[in-house]
Design an enzyme around this catalytic site. Structure first.
Site, PDB file in Angstrom:
ATOM      1  N   SER A  65       0.870  -1.383   0.164  1.00 13.63           N
ATOM      2  CA  SER A  65       0.099  -0.216  -0.133  1.00 13.63           C
ATOM      3  C   SER A  65       0.919   1.435   0.122  1.00 13.63           C
ATOM      4  O   SER A  65       1.820   1.514  -0.712  1.00 13.63           O
ATOM      5  CB  SER A  65      -1.012  -0.092   1.214  1.00 13.63           C
ATOM      6  OG  SER A  65      -1.861   1.098   0.924  1.00 13.63           O
ATOM      7  N   HIS A 124      -8.825   1.758   0.387  1.00 18.94           N
ATOM      8  CA  HIS A 124      -8.778   0.799  -0.701  1.00 18.94           C
ATOM      9  C   HIS A 124     -10.106   0.495  -1.051  1.00 18.94           C
ATOM     10  O   HIS A 124     -10.368  -0.440  -1.711  1.00 18.94           O
ATOM     11  CB  HIS A 124      -7.813  -0.344  -0.660  1.00 18.94           C
ATOM     12  CG  HIS A 124      -6.464  -0.046  -0.353  1.00 18.94           C
ATOM     13  ND1 HIS A 124      -5.694   0.802  -1.192  1.00 18.94           N
ATOM     14  CD2 HIS A 124      -5.929  -0.187   0.655  1.00 18.94           C
ATOM     15  CE1 HIS A 124      -4.155   0.955  -0.807  1.00 18.94           C
ATOM     16  NE2 HIS A 124      -4.593   0.312   0.533  1.00 18.94           N
TER      17      HIS A 124
END
Length: 314
Positions: A89, A197
């Site tokens: 990420s 996300h």
């Protein structure tokens, strides 16, 4: 020795992280001091004393994780030379820093803006994330569809049977028993403060885009694997667009790890307070040795493995 480096992302934070390595390594301590100058607050003190609730807020957790990851990497010494890197990420920004695509100060400013933007977006909704263990991506999608759960989506593909879902808390509470009924071994809520996300993060895009576009990038000196598509970066514009998209896009960590392994590595080192990525790597067929460097003793193990110095204060 061919070495790959990985960095953990959101959820790897914890009170006390970074304190040990900052005590033993001048390079690590200097990294925290520089972060305090950029951020305007003493990050290391926050990490050392908490409270846990504040450190869990993404406005603080992302800069804390980013800085700790980089401090640990720098503590390993200049002799440490990876051939490829990836970060989970937002920790992809750690990879871009060590590959000299982005300066530390600029990357930390992006991380700080990203965290603030995501925290603001999270405050507009009640969202969260959970790891579904034992189901494949197609099964997770079908279970969500069959139960009419439309405000939860797939967020992280950590392995073929470890899928993280993200969305509104109310629907996550419905999704958990539905996944277990569909055959999941476990459903584990994650230590995050929002639905990362997922489409719920779209309000964060504008602020993050401004931060990314105002930063100076160069091509990495060695390969950085993108979470968005699982491929190494080859142009600066793709780096920028993927960093912006990463707020709402899925983290395709399984593809990223497969790409890492294609580099015929002898060793993978995870620099960060969590060993979750190394654990995932070890489960892969013919995976190389993996070491977690979460504190000074971990740094010493890394140095011993690559033949570098192992004395303190180097």
């Amino acid at each position: 020795m061919r070495v790959g480096v990985v960095f953990p992302g959101q959820g790897s934070q914890g009170v006390g992280m970074g304190r040990d390595v900052a005590t033993h390594s001048p390079a690590a301590r200097a990294t925290f001091d520089r972060a305090a100058s950029v951020l305007g607050y003493d990050l290391l003190t926050l990490q050392a004393t908490g409270p846990e609730e504040k450190l869990r807020e993404t406005e603080y957790s992302q800069p804390a994780i980013f800085t700790t990851n980089i401090a640990l990497y720098r503590a390993a010494g200049d002799e440490f030379r990876p051939v490829v890197t990836a970060g989970h990420s937002f920790a992809e920004l750690c990879s871009l820093v060590i590959a000299r695509s982005l300066e530390f100060d600029g990357a930390l400013r992006i991380v700080s803006e990203r965290g603030k933007a995501m925290q603001e977006a999270a405050q507009r909704t009640h969202g969260g994330m959970a790891a579904v263990l034992g189901l494949e991506a197609g099964q997770v999608r079908e279970t969500l569809r069959a139960n009419g759960i439309g405000r939860v989506s797939l967020a992280n593909f950590n392995s073929p049977t470890q899928i993280v879902i993200s969305g509104e808390l109310q629907e996550l509470q419905i999704a958990a028993p539905a996944m277990l009924e569909a055959g999941a071994k476990r459903v584990v809520p994650l230590n995050v403060s929002g639905a990362w996300h997922s489409p719920l993060m779209e309000p964060a895009l504008e602020r993050l885009r401004a931060a990314v576009e105002s930063s100076h990038f160069t091509l990495p000196e060695f390969d950085v694997i993108s979470n968005v598509d699982g491929r190494p970066y080859r142009d600066i514009e793709t780096i920028k667009q993927n960093l912006i998209r990463s707020v709402v896009d899925e983290v395709r960590w399984h593809d990223t790890a497969e790409c890492l392994l294609s580099y015929d590595l002898d060793l993978v080192v995870e620099f960060g307070a969590s060993g979750v990525l190394s654990a995932l790597m070890k489960r892969r067929p013919k995976a190389p040795q993996a070491i977690v460097a979460s504190d000074w003793s971990g740094i010493e193990r890394v140095r011993a493995a690559v033949g570098g110095p192992t004395s303190a204060n180097v």
